[in-house]
Write an enzyme that holds these catalytic residues in place. Structure first.
Site, PDB file in Angstrom:
ATOM      1  N   TYR A 223     -53.930  69.662  -3.937  1.00 24.09           N
ATOM      2  CA  TYR A 223     -54.036  68.863  -5.151  1.00 24.09           C
ATOM      3  C   TYR A 223     -52.692  68.526  -5.777  1.00 24.09           C
ATOM      4  CZ  TYR A 223     -59.012  68.495  -5.022  1.00 24.09           C
ATOM      5  OH  TYR A 223     -60.284  68.128  -4.650  1.00 24.09           O
TER       6      TYR A 223
ATOM      7  N   PHE B 164     -61.599  75.803  -4.067  1.00 29.13           N
ATOM      8  CA  PHE B 164     -62.355  75.828  -5.319  1.00 29.13           C
ATOM      9  C   PHE B 164     -63.486  74.822  -5.269  1.00 29.13           C
ATOM     10  CE2 PHE B 164     -59.397  72.379  -5.959  1.00 29.13           C
ATOM     11  CZ  PHE B 164     -60.056  71.482  -6.788  1.00 29.13           C
TER      12      PHE B 164
ATOM     13  N   ALA C  35     -62.312  69.941   2.580  1.00 29.46           N
ATOM     14  CA  ALA C  35     -62.295  71.182   1.809  1.00 29.46           C
ATOM     15  C   ALA C  35     -61.459  70.977   0.553  1.00 29.46           C
ATOM     16  CB  ALA C  35     -61.705  72.320   2.652  1.00 29.46           C
ATOM     17  N   LYS C  36     -61.879  71.597  -0.544  1.00 27.13           N
ATOM     18  CA  LYS C  36     -61.129  71.498  -1.798  1.00 27.13           C
ATOM     19  C   LYS C  36     -60.073  72.617  -1.808  1.00 27.13           C
ATOM     20  CE  LYS C  36     -63.436  70.321  -5.580  1.00 27.13           C
ATOM     21  NZ  LYS C  36     -63.059  68.924  -5.805  1.00 27.13           N
ATOM     22  N   ILE C  37     -58.983  72.363  -1.095  1.00 28.95           N
ATOM     23  CA  ILE C  37     -57.903  73.333  -0.958  1.00 28.95           C
ATOM     24  C   ILE C  37     -56.955  73.192  -2.146  1.00 28.95           C
ATOM     25  CG2 ILE C  37     -55.961  74.062   0.477  1.00 28.95           C
ATOM     26  CD1 ILE C  37     -57.521  72.967   2.899  1.00 28.95           C
TER      27      ILE C  37
END
Length: 335
Positions: free
Chosen positions: A174, A43, A168-170
Site C-alpha cells: 500500500y 489485512f 492479497a491485501k499485503i
C-alpha cells in the site's frame, strides 16, 4: 458518522489481540516487529451496517468472504492464522457488541510477522518468524461523496502481480497506493486512478473502477493487476440480477475514462462512489449518472438487509439489547 462508543475513547475500545479481547491502550508492538520493518503482513477492511429494519441490529457485509480472503492472503505470506473462518466471524460479532457498535462501522483485521523464532538468522524472510493477529473496530459512516469525486490518473503505475500479488491485501504494497494518493491530492483531486504496466486502467487507490458507455458496463479484469474486490463482485451481481446488465471484464484504456458516460468506484470502505471529473475533464454530464445512482441505491439496500434476495450477504451481529453486558464480560476469545 456514528457517535463514538459509549464505553470511552479510542484507548478504551475493545480490540482482539493475540487470542484475547483487551483494551486498545493495552496493545503494544515492539521495535523489532517484522511486519513493521518489512511490510510482511496482510489485512482486510470489513463493513458493518445498521439494519434497514431500524430494530437496533447491525449486519456485517460478506463477513465470511472477507475472512476467507484474509486466510488465503495469510497462506501467501506464510502467516500462521490460528482461527478458522467461523471463529473469525464470531470474534468480529463479539468485538462489535463489546464496543456497542450497532450503527455503521468498520472492522480491520491485521495479521503480520512478529518476531524471529529461536535459531532464525537476521534478515528479510517468511519462514521462522512468528505471527501476530489483531482485529479492531471503529464507527464509520458513508465517506463516499454521493455528489461525486474528482480523480487524477497517477504517474505511479500499479505494482504488477508478477512482482507483488495484487489479489492479497499485503500491507507493504500500500506504499504504492499512498504515493498515488499523495500525488493526486497535491494536485487538488480527491483520489488517484492507477494504470498497470501495460498502460491500461488498474484501479483507484483503494477501490475498483467501472465505466459505463451507452448503458454497457465494463471493469478491468483480474489480469489488469487489480484486487478483485468483494464490493466489485456484489455490484456485478446486482447489475446482472436486478438490472439485467452483464458487466464485461476487459482491458479499459486510459482514454475510455475520458470518453465514458459514467465512471464509478466500488470498495468496502467507500461503497459506490460516482466520479464526475478525471484529469480536469468532466465525466459525462459532470454529475452522477443513472447507472451509478441505481447501483449506489441497490448496494445500500443490500448491505442493510432491505433486499431479501441478498440476505445471505449479511451476518447479524446481535442487537444492542443483546449486548447490554458485553463491556463487562471478561476478556477472552468467544467459545
Amino acid at each position: 458518522m456514528n457517535a463514538a462508543p459509549v464505553n470511552g475513547g479510542q484507548r478504551d475500545r475493545w480490540v482482539f489481540h493475540q487470542g484475547a479481547f483487551v483494551r486498545a491502550g493495552e496493545v503494544a508492538l515492539g521495535p523489532g516487529t517484522q511486519g513493521l520493518h518489512y511490510g510482511t503482513g496482510v489485512f482486510e477492511g470489513i463493513r458493518s451496517f445498521a439494519a434497514a429494519s431500524g430494530n437496533g441490529e447491525a449486519l456485517i457485509f460478506k463477513a465470511r468472504e472477507h475472512f476467507e480472503r484474509l486466510r488465503a492472503s495469510c497462506r501467501l505470506l506464510r502467516l500462521d492464522l490460528p482461527h478458522d473462518t467461523d471463529e473469525l466471524v464470531d470474534i468480529a460479532r463479539e468485538l462489535l457488541r463489546r464496543n456497542q457498535l450497532f450503527g455503521d462501522s468498520y472492522l480491520r483485521p491485521v495479521v503480520h510477522k512478529l518476531a524471529l523464532e529461536p535459531g532464525t538468522p537476521f534478515g528479510v524472510r517468511l519462514r521462522g518468524v512468528s505471527t501476530a493477529v489483531t482485529i479492531l473496530a471503529l464507527p464509520m459512516g458513508d465517506y463516499g461523496n454521493p455528489e461525486g469525486i474528482r480523480c487524477g490518473v497517477s504517474s505511479w503505475r500499479r505494482v504488477p502481480d508478477s512482482a507483488l500479488p495484487a489479489r492479497a491485501k499485503i500491507t507493504g504494497a500500500y506504499a504504492n497506493n499512498a504515493l498515488a494518493v499523495d500525488e493526486a491530492t497535491a494536485a487538488g483531486y480527491d483520489d488517484a486512478i492507477l494504470l498497470n504496466q501495460r498502460g491500461t486502467v488498474a484501479e483507484a487507490s483503494t477501490a475498483n473502477v467501472f465505466v459505463v458507455h451507452a448503458g454497457r458496463v465494463a471493469t478491468p479484469g483480474p489480469d489488469s493487476d487489480i484486487l478483485p474486490g468483494l464490493t466489485r463482485a456484489a455490484v456485478t451481481r446486482l447489475l446482472a440480477d436486478v438490472a439485467g446488465v452483464a458487466v464485461a471484464e476487459r482491458d479499459v484504456p486510459r482514454s475510455e475514462l475520458l470518453t465514458a458516460d459514467e465512471v464509478f468506484l466500488t470498495g468496502t470502505g467507500c461503497g459506490v462512489v460516482p466520479v464526475v471529473e478525471i484529469d480536469g475533464r468532466q465525466v459525462g454530464e459532470g454529475r452522477p449518472g443513472p447507472v451509478t445512482t441505481w447501483v449506489r441505491e441497490a448496494y445500500g439496500r443490500a448491505t442493510r438487509g432491505a433486499d431479501p434476495r441478498y440476505r445471505h450477504w449479511n451476518t447479524p451481529v446481535g442487537g444492542a439489547a443483546d449486548a447490554a453486558d458485553a463491556a463487562t464480560v471478561s476478556a477472552g476469545a468467544p467459545t
